[in-house]
Scaffold this motif. Structure first.
Motif, PDB file in Angstrom:
ATOM      1  N   SER A 114      -1.224  -3.214 -14.696  1.00 25.59           N
ATOM      2  CA  SER A 114       0.091  -3.011 -14.083  1.00 25.59           C
ATOM      3  C   SER A 114       0.049  -3.355 -12.589  1.00 25.59           C
ATOM      4  N   PRO A 115       1.165  -3.890 -12.043  1.00 24.78           N
ATOM      5  CA  PRO A 115       1.182  -4.231 -10.612  1.00 24.78           C
ATOM      6  C   PRO A 115       0.797  -3.044  -9.722  1.00 24.78           C
ATOM      7  N   LYS A 116       1.090  -1.834 -10.181  1.00 26.61           N
ATOM      8  CA  LYS A 116       0.765  -0.689  -9.318  1.00 26.61           C
ATOM      9  C   LYS A 116      -0.739  -0.403  -9.275  1.00 26.61           C
ATOM     10  N   ARG A 117      -1.494  -1.091 -10.108  1.00 25.20           N
ATOM     11  CA  ARG A 117      -2.953  -0.956 -10.073  1.00 25.20           C
ATOM     12  C   ARG A 117      -3.645  -2.168  -9.445  1.00 25.20           C
ATOM     13  N   ILE A 118      -2.843  -3.002  -8.789  1.00 27.45           N
ATOM     14  CA  ILE A 118      -3.420  -4.189  -8.142  1.00 27.45           C
ATOM     15  C   ILE A 118      -3.080  -4.142  -6.658  1.00 27.45           C
ATOM     16  N   THR A 119      -4.076  -4.312  -5.814  1.00 30.17           N
ATOM     17  CA  THR A 119      -3.858  -4.283  -4.360  1.00 30.17           C
ATOM     18  C   THR A 119      -4.295  -5.599  -3.748  1.00 30.17           C
ATOM     19  N   ILE A 120      -3.448  -6.120  -2.879  1.00 32.59           N
ATOM     20  CA  ILE A 120      -3.797  -7.334  -2.132  1.00 32.59           C
ATOM     21  C   ILE A 120      -4.072  -6.900  -0.693  1.00 32.59           C
ATOM     22  N   SER A 121      -5.257  -7.207  -0.217  1.00 37.16           N
ATOM     23  CA  SER A 121      -5.611  -6.853   1.158  1.00 37.16           C
ATOM     24  C   SER A 121      -5.532  -8.093   2.040  1.00 37.16           C
ATOM     25  N   THR A 122      -4.829  -7.962   3.169  1.00 35.91           N
ATOM     26  CA  THR A 122      -4.666  -9.121   4.048  1.00 35.91           C
ATOM     27  C   THR A 122      -5.016  -8.803   5.492  1.00 35.91           C
ATOM     28  N   ALA A 123      -5.483  -9.823   6.193  1.00 37.71           N
ATOM     29  CA  ALA A 123      -5.770  -9.684   7.618  1.00 37.71           C
ATOM     30  C   ALA A 123      -4.475  -9.714   8.431  1.00 37.71           C
ATOM     31  N   GLY A 124      -3.351  -9.995   7.750  1.00 38.99           N
ATOM     32  CA  GLY A 124      -2.067  -9.968   8.453  1.00 38.99           C
ATOM     33  C   GLY A 124      -1.398 -11.324   8.530  1.00 38.99           C
ATOM     34  N   ILE A 125      -1.387 -12.036   7.403  1.00 39.83           N
ATOM     35  CA  ILE A 125      -0.728 -13.349   7.324  1.00 39.83           C
ATOM     36  C   ILE A 125       0.763 -13.085   7.068  1.00 39.83           C
ATOM     37  N   PRO A 138       9.247  -3.984   0.964  1.00 42.94           N
ATOM     38  CA  PRO A 138       9.886  -3.040   0.037  1.00 42.94           C
ATOM     39  C   PRO A 138       8.850  -2.203  -0.714  1.00 42.94           C
ATOM     40  N   LEU A 139       9.087  -0.905  -0.769  1.00 45.24           N
ATOM     41  CA  LEU A 139       8.149  -0.007  -1.438  1.00 45.24           C
ATOM     42  C   LEU A 139       8.828   0.684  -2.617  1.00 45.24           C
ATOM     43  N   GLU A 140       8.233   0.537  -3.795  1.00 43.07           N
ATOM     44  CA  GLU A 140       8.719   1.270  -4.952  1.00 43.07           C
ATOM     45  C   GLU A 140       8.490   2.756  -4.709  1.00 43.07           C
ATOM     46  N   ARG A 141       9.228   3.582  -5.442  1.00 44.72           N
ATOM     47  CA  ARG A 141       9.119   5.027  -5.292  1.00 44.72           C
ATOM     48  C   ARG A 141       7.649   5.491  -5.419  1.00 44.72           C
ATOM     49  N   GLY A 142       7.240   6.307  -4.501  1.00 46.68           N
ATOM     50  CA  GLY A 142       5.884   6.870  -4.569  1.00 46.68           C
ATOM     51  C   GLY A 142       4.796   5.962  -4.015  1.00 46.68           C
ATOM     52  N   ARG A 143       5.161   4.709  -3.717  1.00 41.49           N
ATOM     53  CA  ARG A 143       4.111   3.810  -3.223  1.00 41.49           C
ATOM     54  C   ARG A 143       3.912   3.942  -1.729  1.00 41.49           C
ATOM     55  N   ARG A 144       2.719   3.610  -1.301  1.00 38.10           N
ATOM     56  CA  ARG A 144       2.390   3.621   0.122  1.00 38.10           C
ATOM     57  C   ARG A 144       1.744   2.296   0.490  1.00 38.10           C
ATOM     58  N   ILE A 145       1.804   1.987   1.759  1.00 39.10           N
ATOM     59  CA  ILE A 145       1.038   0.850   2.269  1.00 39.10           C
ATOM     60  C   ILE A 145      -0.310   1.392   2.732  1.00 39.10           C
ATOM     61  N   THR A 146      -1.363   0.669   2.403  1.00 39.20           N
ATOM     62  CA  THR A 146      -2.682   1.075   2.880  1.00 39.20           C
ATOM     63  C   THR A 146      -2.984   0.334   4.175  1.00 39.20           C
ATOM     64  N   PHE A 147      -3.419   1.066   5.175  1.00 41.68           N
ATOM     65  CA  PHE A 147      -3.929   0.428   6.388  1.00 41.68           C
ATOM     66  C   PHE A 147      -5.438   0.608   6.398  1.00 41.68           C
ATOM     67  N   GLU A 148      -6.155  -0.523   6.421  1.00 49.16           N
ATOM     68  CA  GLU A 148      -7.605  -0.427   6.529  1.00 49.16           C
ATOM     69  C   GLU A 148      -7.984  -0.483   7.999  1.00 49.16           C
ATOM     70  N   GLU A 200       3.791   5.324  12.436  1.00 48.42           N
ATOM     71  CA  GLU A 200       4.811   6.380  12.359  1.00 48.42           C
ATOM     72  C   GLU A 200       5.958   5.962  11.430  1.00 48.42           C
ATOM     73  N   GLY A 201       6.296   6.828  10.496  1.00 44.78           N
ATOM     74  CA  GLY A 201       7.462   6.575   9.645  1.00 44.78           C
ATOM     75  C   GLY A 201       7.208   5.645   8.461  1.00 44.78           C
ATOM     76  N   ILE A 202       6.009   5.060   8.354  1.00 47.03           N
ATOM     77  CA  ILE A 202       5.710   4.180   7.212  1.00 47.03           C
ATOM     78  C   ILE A 202       4.984   5.011   6.150  1.00 47.03           C
ATOM     79  N   PRO A 203       5.497   5.043   4.905  1.00 46.09           N
ATOM     80  CA  PRO A 203       4.736   5.744   3.865  1.00 46.09           C
ATOM     81  C   PRO A 203       3.380   5.042   3.728  1.00 46.09           C
TER      82      PRO A 203
END
Ligand code: SAH
Ligand code: SF4
Length: 349
Positions: A179-190, A241-251, A273-276
């Motif tokens: 499922s897409p909710k089990r896949i994470t794309i990590s980026t350096a910020g492109i 856009p964030l689906e309900r319950g999702r968060r952005i990960t900051f490494e 601040e303010g970002i889930p």
């Protein structure tokens, strides 16, 4: 033509003129993706003649596993080789009934972060969808039987958002199993890549490698910051856009005396601040050969940094990397490197 990097719908379409009956295309796609078949021969409910025709016209080839190294913590690093003898790595981290597979998107990385071995080795090439799906299939097949739930993270070699064409195709195929909710794309910020992700109808999770709290220091360790400045990057992330319950990960790779001060933690808290969100603090994995001057902070400093973020209301995980003893940890993946790569080419000729 290799079929493992094609979706079931594409496989059915491609096989239309080869198969004897209409339902066969989907039947064969089921063998390929649901049952992870490695050969047409094993597709036991197909007529023998059809299996032979398929084997003559199509391929299910996966990358070759050149090496499998098991770490003391149970993770396994794979060294893969593909047709042109390019190599790349993947890491499998089983944990009881679940597992995380760390996938590569390129065979090197042109982004050149100063704290990353993959970056130090320089640009490789983009992996094709077939190659990315192939590494998933190989590592998935190797997992212990008890593993039911698999998470995929594109945190291996390379910058996935510099390979969006092939990544998009690979995701379409992977979504059939994960499922897409089990896949994470990590980026350096492109930034254009993040915008591309934001538009996907089925969206994986976004992880941003922040790594420094301000433009000046981020530019020092991540040259890409010059092209995609931090303020624009954060604005793009805020618009994601964030689906309900999702968060952005900051490494956040923690480097001793560079970005590990309490005031840096406070700056990171302000920036997010303010970002889930969830902040993944990764104490630097050192590399004496490629960046001898960069050190991992002490455990106390790591703890204080994490505590300061928590005090500011952030969700924090500290990732003491897995697989460090076999160089499978974050930032340590390097395929064979260029010298060994050319040696490998000679050996195989
Ligand atoms: N190119 C992508 C994904 C691959 S790198 C990206 O940069 O996000 C995956 C993660 O490993 C990134 O968060 C990166 O910051 C981290 N990393 C790289 N080198 C590291 C090192 N030496 N120690 C700890 N983490 C590292
Ligand atoms: Fe490339 Fe990511 Fe390493 Fe930076 S941290 S050099 S973007 S793989």
């Amino acid at each position: 033509m290799n079929l493992i990097g094609k979706t079931s719908a594409e496989i059915a379409q491609l096989l239309q003129s080869t198969v004897d009956r209409d339902f066969r295309g989907h039947q064969i796609a089921g063998w390929i993706h649901q049952r992870a078949a490695r050969t047409f021969e094993e597709m036991s409910n197909l007529p023998k003649a059809l299996r032979e025709t398929l084997a003559a016209e199509f391929s299910l080839a996966e990358p070759e596993i050149l090496e499998r190294v098991v770490s003391s913590d149970g993770s396994t690093k794979y060294l893969f080789a593909v047709e042109d003898r390019e190599t790349f790595e993947g890491v499998s981290m089983p944990d009881g009934g679940k597992a995380t597979l760390c996938l590569s998107a390129q065979t090197g990385c042109a982004v050149g972060c100063t704290f990353c071995v993959t970056g130090a080795l320089g640009a490789g090439r983009n992996l094709s969808a077939t190659e990315m799906v192939g590494q998933y299939r190989l590592m998935r097949r190797d997992l212990p039987d008890e593993v039911e739930r698999v998470n995929l993270v594109f945190m291996g070699m390379g910058e996935p958002l510099l390979n969006t064409t092939h990544l998009g195709q690979a995701l379409a195929v992977l979504f059939e199993r994960v499922s897409p909710k089990r896949i994470t794309i990590s980026t350096a910020g492109i930034i254009p890549g993040i915008r591309w992700m934001a538009e996907l109808p089925r969206r994986p999770k976004l992880a941003l490698s922040l790594n420094a709290p301000d433009q000046k220091r981020r530019q020092e360790i991540m040259p890409i910051t010059r092209r995609y400045p931090l303020d624009q990057l954060m604005a793009t992330v805020r618009a994601f856009p964030l689906e309900r319950g999702r968060r952005i990960t900051f490494e956040y790779v923690l480097i001793r005396d560079f970005n590990d001060h309490i005031s840096d933690a406070e700056a990171v808290a302000r920036l997010t601040e303010g970002i889930p969100s969830k902040i993944n603090v990764i104490p630097l994995n050192e590399d004496a050969e490629h960046f001898p001057e960069l050190k991992q902070p002490s455990r106390d400093v790591v703890d204080s940094f994490a505590r300061a973020l928590r005090d500011a209301g952030r969700v924090v995980t500290v990732r003491w990397s897995k697989g460090a003893d076999v160089a499978a940890a974050c930032g340590q993946l390097k395929g064979l490197g260029s010298t060994q790569r050319s040696r490998q080419v000679q050996e195989h000729n």
